[in-house]
Scaffold this motif. Structure first.
Motif, PDB file in Angstrom:
ATOM      1  N   VAL A 231      53.797 -32.001  38.558  1.00 32.64           N
ATOM      2  CA  VAL A 231      53.672 -32.472  37.171  1.00 32.64           C
ATOM      3  C   VAL A 231      53.982 -33.966  37.104  1.00 32.64           C
ATOM      4  CG1 VAL A 231      54.634 -32.268  34.840  1.00 32.64           C
ATOM      5  CG2 VAL A 231      54.119 -30.200  36.162  1.00 32.64           C
TER       6      VAL A 231
ATOM      7  N   TRP B  73      51.070 -36.072  38.427  1.00 37.34           N
ATOM      8  CA  TRP B  73      49.947 -36.139  37.483  1.00 37.34           C
ATOM      9  C   TRP B  73      50.215 -37.197  36.412  1.00 37.34           C
ATOM     10  CZ3 TRP B  73      48.764 -35.608  32.353  1.00 37.34           C
ATOM     11  CH2 TRP B  73      47.414 -35.432  32.033  1.00 37.34           C
ATOM     12  N   TRP B  74      51.423 -37.174  35.833  1.00 32.16           N
ATOM     13  CA  TRP B  74      51.767 -38.155  34.799  1.00 32.16           C
ATOM     14  C   TRP B  74      51.866 -39.567  35.382  1.00 32.16           C
ATOM     15  CZ3 TRP B  74      51.516 -37.594  29.688  1.00 32.16           C
ATOM     16  CH2 TRP B  74      51.454 -36.303  29.173  1.00 32.16           C
TER      17      TRP B  74
ATOM     18  N   PHE C 289      48.762 -26.328  36.773  1.00 27.57           N
ATOM     19  CA  PHE C 289      49.599 -26.343  35.569  1.00 27.57           C
ATOM     20  C   PHE C 289      48.780 -26.773  34.369  1.00 27.57           C
ATOM     21  CE2 PHE C 289      49.945 -30.350  37.739  1.00 27.57           C
ATOM     22  CZ  PHE C 289      49.834 -31.300  36.740  1.00 27.57           C
TER      23      PHE C 289
ATOM     24  N   TYR D  44      54.733 -25.975  29.238  1.00 33.00           N
ATOM     25  CA  TYR D  44      53.846 -25.836  30.387  1.00 33.00           C
ATOM     26  C   TYR D  44      53.804 -24.393  30.882  1.00 33.00           C
ATOM     27  CZ  TYR D  44      54.004 -30.911  31.243  1.00 33.00           C
ATOM     28  OH  TYR D  44      53.889 -32.278  31.153  1.00 33.00           O
TER      29      TYR D  44
ATOM     30  N   PHE E 216      52.458 -22.601  34.718  1.00 37.65           N
ATOM     31  CA  PHE E 216      52.070 -23.034  36.063  1.00 37.65           C
ATOM     32  C   PHE E 216      51.860 -21.845  36.985  1.00 37.65           C
ATOM     33  CE2 PHE E 216      56.701 -22.899  36.071  1.00 37.65           C
ATOM     34  CZ  PHE E 216      56.975 -22.196  37.226  1.00 37.65           C
TER      35      PHE E 216
ATOM     36  N   LEU F 126      45.506 -31.539  29.307  1.00 31.85           N
ATOM     37  CA  LEU F 126      46.166 -30.366  29.894  1.00 31.85           C
ATOM     38  C   LEU F 126      46.219 -29.158  28.959  1.00 31.85           C
ATOM     39  CD1 LEU F 126      49.233 -32.126  31.558  1.00 31.85           C
ATOM     40  CD2 LEU F 126      47.146 -31.312  32.681  1.00 31.85           C
TER      41      LEU F 126
END
Length: 145
Positions: free
Chosen positions: A40, A43-44, A86, A98, A100, A142
């Motif tokens: 996560v 990704w950010w 996720f 979230y 996942f 997302l």
């Protein structure tokens, strides 16, 4: 490396190292949370929301896990890459809910699945703070809805 095709959310690959395994040679249960965190966070970070020099690059990088739940289906029994799929079930004013799945790199084997809720914090007060419009735009990629 084959990345699973998913209809929603994102997939990040992350490595399982030898020291992530327990005495039985399987991924220690506590390491799943670390692998999800790394996926996560990556990704950010790829979208400019991370930390540099100990400081957030965006106010949205300052957040903490409020809830974490996981169900284990089968053990990871080797080192190498795994995939973390996720997505966001909901983005609230200050929370990000979230879901996942931790899978084999191609997505065919599901090792574990769960839920994680993050809360954006104001660094001065350590109280919940609203996500910025920038985070909301990114989070839209997302969201399952």
């Amino acid at each position: 490396m084959t990345t699973p095709t998913v209809s929603h959310g994102a997939v990040e690959h992350t490595p399982v190292h030898f020291d992530d395994l327990d005495a039985m040679g399987i991924l220690h249960n506590s390491r799943y949370a670390v692998l999800v965190e790394r996926a996560v966070s990556q990704w950010w970070a790829d979208r400019g929301v991370s930390f540099s020099g100990g400081r957030p690059t965006s106010p949205d990088a300052f957040n903490a896990v409020r809830e974490y739940a996981i169900t284990f289906h089968r053990p990871v029994s080797s080192v190498g890459d795994i995939a973390v799929h996720f997505w966001l079930a909901k983005l609230g004013t200050t929370s990000a809910d979230y879901r996942f799945r931790v899978t084999s790199p191609d997505g065919t084997e599901v090792y574990a699945e769960g839920r994680r809720v993050n809360i954006r914090l104001d660094p001065a007060t350590m109280r919940p703070a609203p996500w910025t419009d920038h985070a909301r735009d990114l989070a839209g990629l997302l969201l399952t809805d």
